[in-house]
Design a protein around this motif. Structure first.
Motif, PDB file in Angstrom:
ATOM      1  N   PHE A 286      41.280  38.627  37.115  1.00 49.75           N
ATOM      2  CA  PHE A 286      42.744  38.602  37.077  1.00 49.75           C
ATOM      3  C   PHE A 286      43.254  37.169  37.015  1.00 49.75           C
ATOM      4  O   PHE A 286      42.567  36.235  37.409  1.00 49.75           O
ATOM      5  CB  PHE A 286      43.337  39.312  38.307  1.00 49.75           C
ATOM      6  N   THR A 287      44.451  37.027  36.475  1.00 49.51           N
ATOM      7  CA  THR A 287      45.199  35.770  36.468  1.00 49.51           C
ATOM      8  C   THR A 287      46.605  36.106  36.923  1.00 49.51           C
ATOM      9  O   THR A 287      47.246  36.988  36.353  1.00 49.51           O
ATOM     10  CB  THR A 287      45.237  35.144  35.061  1.00 49.51           C
ATOM     11  N   LEU A 288      47.053  35.416  37.956  1.00 55.65           N
ATOM     12  CA  LEU A 288      48.376  35.658  38.522  1.00 55.65           C
ATOM     13  C   LEU A 288      49.151  34.350  38.466  1.00 55.65           C
ATOM     14  O   LEU A 288      48.690  33.330  38.972  1.00 55.65           O
ATOM     15  CB  LEU A 288      48.236  36.133  39.973  1.00 55.65           C
TER      16      LEU A 288
ATOM     17  N   GLN B 228      55.084  38.211  42.545  1.00 52.25           N
ATOM     18  CA  GLN B 228      54.430  38.306  41.245  1.00 52.25           C
ATOM     19  C   GLN B 228      53.262  39.289  41.354  1.00 52.25           C
ATOM     20  O   GLN B 228      52.612  39.382  42.396  1.00 52.25           O
ATOM     21  CB  GLN B 228      53.897  36.941  40.788  1.00 52.25           C
ATOM     22  N   SER B 229      53.001  40.006  40.265  1.00 52.08           N
ATOM     23  CA  SER B 229      51.876  40.943  40.290  1.00 52.08           C
ATOM     24  C   SER B 229      51.210  41.013  38.927  1.00 52.08           C
ATOM     25  O   SER B 229      51.799  40.661  37.904  1.00 52.08           O
ATOM     26  CB  SER B 229      52.337  42.336  40.722  1.00 52.08           C
ATOM     27  N   THR B 230      49.955  41.474  38.947  1.00 51.29           N
ATOM     28  CA  THR B 230      49.175  41.698  37.743  1.00 51.29           C
ATOM     29  C   THR B 230      48.138  42.769  38.082  1.00 51.29           C
ATOM     30  O   THR B 230      48.022  43.168  39.239  1.00 51.29           O
ATOM     31  CB  THR B 230      48.497  40.395  37.244  1.00 51.29           C
ATOM     32  N   THR B 231      47.401  43.226  37.086  1.00 50.18           N
ATOM     33  CA  THR B 231      46.325  44.190  37.297  1.00 50.18           C
ATOM     34  C   THR B 231      45.043  43.592  36.749  1.00 50.18           C
ATOM     35  O   THR B 231      45.032  43.033  35.643  1.00 50.18           O
ATOM     36  CB  THR B 231      46.640  45.525  36.588  1.00 50.18           C
ATOM     37  N   SER B 232      43.958  43.696  37.523  1.00 49.26           N
ATOM     38  CA  SER B 232      42.675  43.162  37.062  1.00 49.26           C
ATOM     39  C   SER B 232      42.188  43.947  35.842  1.00 49.26           C
ATOM     40  O   SER B 232      42.515  45.120  35.679  1.00 49.26           O
ATOM     41  CB  SER B 232      41.635  43.205  38.182  1.00 49.26           C
ATOM     42  N   ASP B 233      41.406  43.271  35.009  1.00 45.44           N
ATOM     43  CA  ASP B 233      40.910  43.918  33.791  1.00 45.44           C
ATOM     44  C   ASP B 233      39.693  44.805  34.093  1.00 45.44           C
ATOM     45  O   ASP B 233      39.330  45.001  35.253  1.00 45.44           O
ATOM     46  CB  ASP B 233      40.603  42.864  32.714  1.00 45.44           C
TER      47      ASP B 233
ATOM     48  N   THR C 135      49.043  29.001  39.304  1.00 47.65           N
ATOM     49  CA  THR C 135      48.207  30.042  38.707  1.00 47.65           C
ATOM     50  C   THR C 135      47.048  30.312  39.645  1.00 47.65           C
ATOM     51  O   THR C 135      46.410  29.378  40.127  1.00 47.65           O
ATOM     52  CB  THR C 135      47.666  29.597  37.329  1.00 47.65           C
TER      53      THR C 135
END
Length: 166
Positions: free
Chosen positions: A81-83, A71-76, A54
């Motif tokens: 962010f948590t990836l 893996q990808s995510t979008t910051s709030d 993580t």
């Protein structure tokens, strides 16, 4: 047409009657890379418990954060962010690039190395207990400044009291 540089642009429009309207618009093209702060960067190597890892951190709000493993995510809205991801099958250690891409397509990258372990490490490399509540850098700096100012005030207060008799 595509705007490739910042500047003042004249935009005109003509209606069916032939009337023309002219507006001057200042357009600023974002060419600045987003900041990317990965929590715990003081530790050159991180544990990947059973190959799972993580990564948490901060960047610009609504920025895509991607690992080189896919893996990808979008910051709030606050940029946090948590990836979560997994090391490649069979990898004992693996270098992972974390890339933040803002809405204008600008990028910033940080490199991390993960080591596959059977159980999680209980402390970060800095010796601070791993509580899962990592503080942003600005909060740590503010706490250090306030501590320094408090010590400075306490020390100057003792000096001011020297040499006086009640």
């Amino acid at each position: 047409s595509e705007v490739v540089s910042s500047g003042l642009f004249a935009i005109s429009a003509k209606n069916a009657s032939g009337d023309t309207t002219l507006e001057l618009v200042n357009i600023v093209v974002d060419t600045n890379a987003p900041f990317l702060l990965v929590d715990g960067l003081a530790s050159p190597q991180r544990d990947a418990t059973n190959g799972d890892f993580t990564v948490t951190g901060s960047t610009e709000p609504n920025t895509v954060v991607l690992s080189s493993l896919g893996q990808s995510t979008t910051s709030d809205a606050n940029g946090r962010f948590t990836l979560q991801g997994s090391l490649s099958d069979g990898a004992a250690t693996e270098d992972v690039l974390i890339t933040a891409t803002d809405l204008a397509g600008n990028t910033s990258t940080e490199g991390l190395t993960f080591a596959r372990v059977a159980s999680p490490n209980t402390a970060l490399a800095t010796g601070i207990p791993a509580t899962g509540h990592n503080l942003p850098l600005w909060q740590l700096l503010l706490a250090a400044i306030l501590l320094f100012l408090g010590l400075l005030c306490a020390r100057s207060g003792r000096r001011a009291g020297r040499g006086t008799t009640g």
